[in-house]
Design a protein around this motif. Structure first.
Motif, PDB file in Angstrom:
ATOM      1  N   ALA A 152      -2.301   8.992  -6.395  1.00  0.00           N
ATOM      2  CA  ALA A 152      -3.765   9.243  -6.283  1.00  0.00           C
ATOM      3  C   ALA A 152      -3.906   9.381  -4.444  1.00  0.00           C
ATOM      4  O   ALA A 152      -4.723   9.975  -4.036  1.00  0.00           O
ATOM      5  CB  ALA A 152      -4.470   8.123  -6.592  1.00  0.00           C
ATOM      6  N   ALA A 153      -3.028   8.798  -3.649  1.00  0.00           N
ATOM      7  CA  ALA A 153      -3.214   8.697  -2.338  1.00  0.00           C
ATOM      8  C   ALA A 153      -2.736  10.151  -1.646  1.00  0.00           C
ATOM      9  O   ALA A 153      -3.328  10.363  -0.574  1.00  0.00           O
ATOM     10  CB  ALA A 153      -2.293   7.807  -1.752  1.00  0.00           C
ATOM     11  N   LEU A 191      -0.364  11.468  -0.564  1.00  0.00           N
ATOM     12  CA  LEU A 191       0.635  11.681   0.688  1.00  0.00           C
ATOM     13  C   LEU A 191       1.611  12.632   0.435  1.00  0.00           C
ATOM     14  O   LEU A 191       2.028  13.014  -0.753  1.00  0.00           O
ATOM     15  CB  LEU A 191       1.220  10.227   0.906  1.00  0.00           C
ATOM     16  CG  LEU A 191       0.182   8.951   1.542  1.00  0.00           C
ATOM     17  CD1 LEU A 191       0.779   7.855   1.213  1.00  0.00           C
ATOM     18  CD2 LEU A 191      -0.320   9.585   2.718  1.00  0.00           C
ATOM     19  N   PHE A 236       0.852  -1.246   0.025  1.00  0.00           N
ATOM     20  CA  PHE A 236       0.005   0.153  -0.020  1.00  0.00           C
ATOM     21  C   PHE A 236       0.964   1.390   0.090  1.00  0.00           C
ATOM     22  O   PHE A 236       2.269   1.421   0.584  1.00  0.00           O
ATOM     23  CB  PHE A 236      -1.074  -0.085   1.260  1.00  0.00           C
ATOM     24  CG  PHE A 236      -1.730  -1.073   1.084  1.00  0.00           C
ATOM     25  CD1 PHE A 236      -3.074  -1.117   0.121  1.00  0.00           C
ATOM     26  CD2 PHE A 236      -2.131  -1.989   2.189  1.00  0.00           C
ATOM     27  CE1 PHE A 236      -3.854  -2.204   0.121  1.00  0.00           C
ATOM     28  CE2 PHE A 236      -2.815  -3.123   2.046  1.00  0.00           C
ATOM     29  CZ  PHE A 236      -4.051  -2.948   1.161  1.00  0.00           C
ATOM     30  N   PRO A 237       0.198   2.352  -0.349  1.00  0.00           N
ATOM     31  CA  PRO A 237       1.064   3.692  -0.263  1.00  0.00           C
ATOM     32  C   PRO A 237       1.603   4.055   0.858  1.00  0.00           C
ATOM     33  O   PRO A 237       2.941   4.425   0.913  1.00  0.00           O
ATOM     34  CB  PRO A 237       0.055   4.728  -0.975  1.00  0.00           C
ATOM     35  CG  PRO A 237      -0.743   3.752  -1.997  1.00  0.00           C
ATOM     36  CD  PRO A 237      -0.855   2.487  -1.158  1.00  0.00           C
ATOM     37  N   GLU A 238       1.341   3.844   1.873  1.00  0.00           N
ATOM     38  CA  GLU A 238       1.815   3.933   3.200  1.00  0.00           C
ATOM     39  C   GLU A 238       2.615   3.237   3.545  1.00  0.00           C
ATOM     40  O   GLU A 238       3.451   3.414   4.347  1.00  0.00           O
ATOM     41  CB  GLU A 238       0.557   4.123   4.223  1.00  0.00           C
ATOM     42  CG  GLU A 238       0.772   4.254   5.715  1.00  0.00           C
ATOM     43  CD  GLU A 238       1.438   5.697   5.936  1.00  0.00           C
ATOM     44  OE1 GLU A 238       1.231   6.540   5.166  1.00  0.00           O
ATOM     45  OE2 GLU A 238       2.040   5.930   6.951  1.00  0.00           O
ATOM     46  N   ALA A 255      -1.580   4.252  -7.893  1.00  0.00           N
ATOM     47  CA  ALA A 255      -2.082   4.315  -6.538  1.00  0.00           C
ATOM     48  C   ALA A 255      -1.304   5.238  -5.799  1.00  0.00           C
ATOM     49  O   ALA A 255      -1.945   6.030  -4.802  1.00  0.00           O
ATOM     50  CB  ALA A 255      -1.562   2.996  -5.764  1.00  0.00           C
TER      51      ALA A 255
END
Lengths: 89, 447
Positions: free
Chosen positions: B237-238, B240, B208-210, B234
């Motif tokens: 788009a997150a 962050l 996941f991006p995180e 992804a």
């Protein structure tokens, strides 16, 4: 015959809207059935899209490197419980 | 004449950090000691399926197999019947795993990370002629196809990439990757580049991006991100706030200029793509925003005749055919589409990739795939389409398509679907598309 809680229904609808699952209603999702592969048959790219939708709607980022990850995605019920515990909006 | 050259397993100095494993730096001397210890405990065999998911454990297993003179078998995916099929083709083989898997009917050996003594380990040298890995691709017939990789070729290929990306600029830094190490792109960019340049590698596989953001934060700078268009999308788009990244490398599917621009902005660095295939490894690169032209690595030559090209390089055993239709220019080349994508219907030729782009150019079409069926028939087959377009009707799509292509190419049937069966790297296996098509045909007649 819906056995889903309001939060589960809401998360189920988010899954359906995010992934354009046209043939199913949130109330039809089995609470304990797997979301990936069998069950709804989601794949890893779906998981990325779902993570994005969850971050936008609930204000927190999903992570996969904690031990609970397999459990979080094991079913709608588990995912909804995780969201209920971590959401910040 | 047999090549008797010996080449080092790694170019790192003993005290260099080669990897970050579960947040801890691993120095080269520790890595080599662990690899030697693991090599000594491996079963006697000539081949082993390296199934380790943790990137550091994969690298350790890869090195231990090289030290023992055993071949790394890398299957196209982890499905148990696929792994069993690959193992069955090599009767003496076993699987190297992180922990035993009950669903796998193959002999297994768990990678044990017990810390050996840090006695002085002799520099590890591997014969250039040694078969290091056999990588399998899905193959058009459904049976995994083997591709042999010799250590000398892998070392020379990595040297070309090191020059191209000027990896010495990032010495002391770290490669962080979202791709698995079991395919050629992942093996080269996340195992060989770290072993054979001054960079270390993050030992995990952030998803996941995180996860990726935290992985980037854990490692030494400068950071190089190795990823795919699916993950880049992804991450962008997150929304962050990303730590500084010095270079992003993407492969497995074409990256759009739009996404490349967004990624360059989000990460404040250049996004570069590599071009290659399992047969050749990486042979060219481009900065997506500079345009469609690919620049071959130093020493790579393309010999083309009637649109079919073979790559020649000092890291390829023989001239290797490419699957793409290529237009050569003085200083590079442009991809016109995959060779296998050329269709000839009713005497008219077209690239399936090109037709698919036309389908995707219709406003409201989010994703689409075209399949050629009955290619052996007199008309040369017929296209059918699977389209993701929630706001459009089939008729609207067909009406728009009619404006964009010769009518012999108009798909029939055209199904609207919720999504396409893209695999982990964003590709669309033909088998999956055919299975989906079959379900739609026997289903509720959604047409």
């Amino acid at each position: 015959m819906s056995e889903l809680t309001p939060v589960e229904l809401e998360v189920g609808q988010l899954i359906i809207d995010t992934l354009n699952l046209e043939d199913i209603a949130a109330a039809d999702i089995e609470a304990e059935a797997p979301l990936f592969r069998e069950g709804l048959g989601l794949d890893s790219i779906d998981a990325l899209e779902l993570a994005l939708a969850i971050s936008r709607q609930y204000g927190f980022q999903l992570r996969s490197d904690d031990e609970n990850n397999a459990r979080i995605f094991s079913s709608l019920r588990a995912l909804a419980a995780h969201i209920a515990a971590h959401h910040v909006k | 004449m047999k090549d008797e050259t010996l080449l080092p397993l790694t170019l790192h100095a003993p005290q260099d950090i080669v990897a970050w494993h579960q947040g801890q730096p691993i120095r080269c001397v520790e890595f080599l000691a662990q690899a030697a210890a693991l090599a000594a405990t491996l079963p006697a065999a000539r081949h082993a399926v390296n199934l380790c998911e943790d990137r550091y454990l994969f690298m350790l297993a890869f090195a231990a197999l090289l030290l023992r003179g055993q071949v790394n078998l890398l299957p196209p995916n982890r499905a148990s019947h696929v792994v069993e099929e690959v193992a069955a083709a090599f009767p003496d083989s076993y699987c190297l795993v992180e922990r035993p898997q009950a669903d796998l009917a193959v002999a297994q050996h768990a990678v044990n990370l017990a810390l050996p003594s840090l006695a002085v380990v002799a520099p590890a040298l591997i014969p250039a002629a040694q078969l290091a890995a056999i990588i399998f691709t899905s193959g058009s017939t459904g049976t995994p196809r083997p591709h042999c990789k010799y250590w000398g070729d892998l070392v020379r290929g990595a040297a070309r990439a090191r020059e191209r990306f000027v990896l010495e600029h990032y010495v002391g830094g770290t490669i962080v990757a979202t791709v698995p190490p079991q395919h050629m792109y992942g093996l080269e960019s996340t195992i060989l580049y770290p072993l054979l340049s001054g960079l270390a590698v993050h030992g995990g596989r952030p998803f996941f991006p995180e996860d990726l953001r935290q992985a980037l934060n854990e490692v030494a700078v400068p950071r190089v991100l190795v990823t795919t268009p699916v993950h880049l999308r992804a991450c962008v788009a997150a929304g962050l706030s990303w730590p500084d990244v010095s270079l992003i490398i993407s492969a497995t599917a074409p990256l759009s200029a739009e996404l490349a621009a967004a990624a360059e902005q989000a990460f404040s660095c250049e996004v570069r793509e590599v071009y290659g295939c399992t047969e050749t490894g990486a042979i060219a690169s481009r900065r997506t925003l500079d345009g469609p032209r690919w620049y071959p690595y130093t020493g790579v030559q393309l010999h083309c005749s009637e649109g079919r090209c073979k790559a020649v390089a000092d890291f390829l055993h023989e001239p290797t055919p490419l699957n793409d239709v290529i237009e050569q220019h003085a200083d590079g080349f442009i991809l016109l589409g995959r060779d296998s994508d050329m269709v000839n219907i009713g005497g008219k030729r077209a690239s399936l990739g090109d037709l698919n782009q036309r389908l995707l150019s219709i406003p409201g079409v989010q994703d689409a795939a075209l399949l050629l069926l009955d290619a052996d028939s007199e008309r040369g087959g017929r296209l059918c389409a699977l389209v993701v377009a929630p706001q459009l009707t089939e008729q609207t799509i067909l009406d728009a398509l009619r404006l964009r292509m010769d009518e012999v190419f108009l798909p029939r049937p055209l199904y609207r679907v919720a999504r396409l069966p893209r695999n982990d790297t964003g590709k669309l296996p033909r088998g999956e598309l055919l299975a989906l098509l079959e379900r739609l045909r026997t289903g509720d007649g959604l047409q």
